[in-house]
Each structure stands twice: as C-alpha cells, then as structure tokens.
Design an enzyme around this catalytic site. Structure first.
Site, PDB file in Angstrom:
ATOM      1  N   SER A 178       0.868  -1.171   0.000  1.00 46.93           N
ATOM      2  CA  SER A 178       0.000   0.000   0.000  1.00 46.93           C
ATOM      3  C   SER A 178       0.899   1.214   0.000  1.00 46.93           C
ATOM      4  CB  SER A 178      -0.870  -0.003   1.267  1.00 46.93           C
ATOM      5  OG  SER A 178      -1.488   1.254   1.491  1.00 46.93           O
ATOM      6  N   TYR A 211      -2.152  -0.964  10.525  1.00 49.25           N
ATOM      7  CA  TYR A 211      -2.129  -1.143   9.073  1.00 49.25           C
ATOM      8  C   TYR A 211      -0.805  -0.649   8.496  1.00 49.25           C
ATOM      9  CZ  TYR A 211      -3.775  -1.097   4.218  1.00 49.25           C
ATOM     10  OH  TYR A 211      -3.922  -1.325   2.873  1.00 49.25           O
TER      11      TYR A 211
END
Length: 267
Positions: free
Chosen positions: A143, A156
């Site tokens: 990401s 995350y």
C-alpha cells in the site's frame, strides 16, 4: 500478454477486488489459479467460474484463515500437491481506522496476522521450491501506507511497512536463483493508492457524511487530500502490473515497491 501456460499461481484474498482482478489477469495469460479467501460456497464458486471464464485451464478454491499458521501450512501443502505455486500473490488484507487511544490488542493482532505474518508463512513455503525450479514470482500487495504514514492507521501502516521490508530481505536471499532465460526468482511489492475496493468504503462513507451523504463528494475529498491525479485506480490496473512482473524479462526487477498512487508518495 505474458505467456503463463504451465504455471500455477496462488493469489490470497482473491474472491473480490484487487485479488480477483490479479487472478483474472493471470488466468488470461494461461496460468492455473489457486484462489483463496474467507468466502461462502457461493462466493467461492463465482470466483472460480470468473477465473476459468477468463482463460485459466484450471482453478481451485482454498479456504484458510490466513491468521492461523496451521491453516496456512495445510493450504500450502495442498497447493504443492496441486502443482505448487510458481507465482505467489499475497493480497489478503484487512484494515481498521482508529486512533491509538481507541485501538486494542485484538485489532493489532488481527491486522498484523493477516497483512504481515500470513505473507511470511506463505513465502517460507513457496520460495525454496521456486528456487529449485529456477523461476518464481512473489508479488506482495502492500500500500502507499508501506511507504508513508497516515493518522489512525497504526497497525495497518506497521503491517505494510513490515511487508515492504520483509520483501526486500526475501529478494536479496533469492536474487541469484535461476537464470535470465528461466526468469529467476523475484520478490516485489505493489503499493496501491486509492483503489476502488470495499476496503476503502468506511473511509468513503466517513467523508461522504461530511458532505451530506454525497458519496462522489466524499471520494473527491479523499483524492484531493492525498492523490494528486485526483483519479482512483481500478483493480484491473493492479492486475496488469502484477502480470507484467511475472514476465521473464522482469528478472532484474526485484526488491522493489512500485506505487500505483497518482503521485501520492512523490509529494
């Protein structure tokens, strides 16, 4: 189009979104595809049908909780018996946005377990076999949050930074495996920015609420803040990049993290 006839690909988290798009792209190139996810029998059957319809000579669904080491071990053994993963795409991922004050240990453990530990356990099974064959591709879906941080995403961001670092180590350990002709063994990350998946829906909803519930304005608000192109990516775009990384000509592209983020991480 890359020719993947005779190759087997395992794509985790592939019953929808980016994972299914990657699986479909690999299927179009002739790969056998092992699908994975936590899905109902109907969802699994739909994904298998979609991948076969795209051109996979064979497709099979594997059901394993990626947080459970024993379940991952069993899945990797089953995939090995099915032909073994020449291509491994670690796409399974979860996210929850919350501040440090709001987060609890269970949320941390779940996100790290799926996004980081699960990828490690699939890789430790797959990479030695890839090295023996002289060809292998590990593509980890990271990401932009594996490169830059945002507030309210501590587990995350930690998981995706960890995934990028872990991939670099694997790339170095297997850099000399195989040959140019065979394609070698490479390990890379793709780092999507805002991409049209269910994973971003909670954030879209939160922004939409600031604009009277208007979803389009909520998306525009998110894009204006982070993504200079002000355009989202389609999951199929991630799939096409993953397919290119599988090409033998990409034998020297290893240890990289490729952003697909509209300039987000260039700022």
């Amino acid at each position: 189009m890359t020719e993947l006839t005779g190759k087997t690909a395992l794509v985790t988290g592939s019953v929808q979104g980016i994972g299914l798009s990657i699986a479909t792209c690999l299927a179009k190139a002739g790969a056998r595809v092992a699908l994975h996810g936590l899905a109902t029998p109907e969802q699994a059957a739909e994904a298998v049908a979609a991948v076969k319809g795209a051109g996979a000579p064979e497709a099979k669904f594997f059901d394993a909780d990626i947080r459970d080491i024993a379940a991952v071990d069993a899945m990797m053994q089953a995939v090995a018996e099915w032909g073994g993963a020449d291509i491994l795409v670690n796409n399974a991922g979860i996210q929850k946005t919350a501040s440090y004050a709001e987060l609890d240990a269970a949320t941390w453990d779940a996100i790290i377990g799926v996004n980081l530990s699960g990828a490690f356990h699939t890789m430790r099974h797959a990479l030695p076999v890839m090295a023996e064959r002289g060809y292998g591709r590990v593509i980890n879906i990271a990401s932009v949050h594996g490169l830059v941080a945002s507030v309210n995403k501590a587990p995350y961001v930690a998981s995706k930074f960890g995934l990028v670092g872990m991939s670099k180590v694997a790339a170095l350990e297997y850099a000399a495996a195989g040959t140019k002709a065979k394609g070698g063994v490479t390990v890379n990350c793709i780092a999507p920015g805002w991409t049209e998946t269910v994973l971003i829906e909670p954030q879209v909803a939160a922004r939409a609420a600031l604009h009277g519930g208007d979803r389009d304005l909520g998306i525009a608000d998110l894009l204006a803040e982070k993504q200079p192109t002000k355009r989202t990516s389609n999951p199929s775009e991630i799939g096409e990049l993953a397919l290119w990384l599988c090409n033998p000509v990409a034998h020297n592209v290893t240890g990289t993290t490729i952003p697909v983020d509209g300039g987000w991480t260039a700022q």
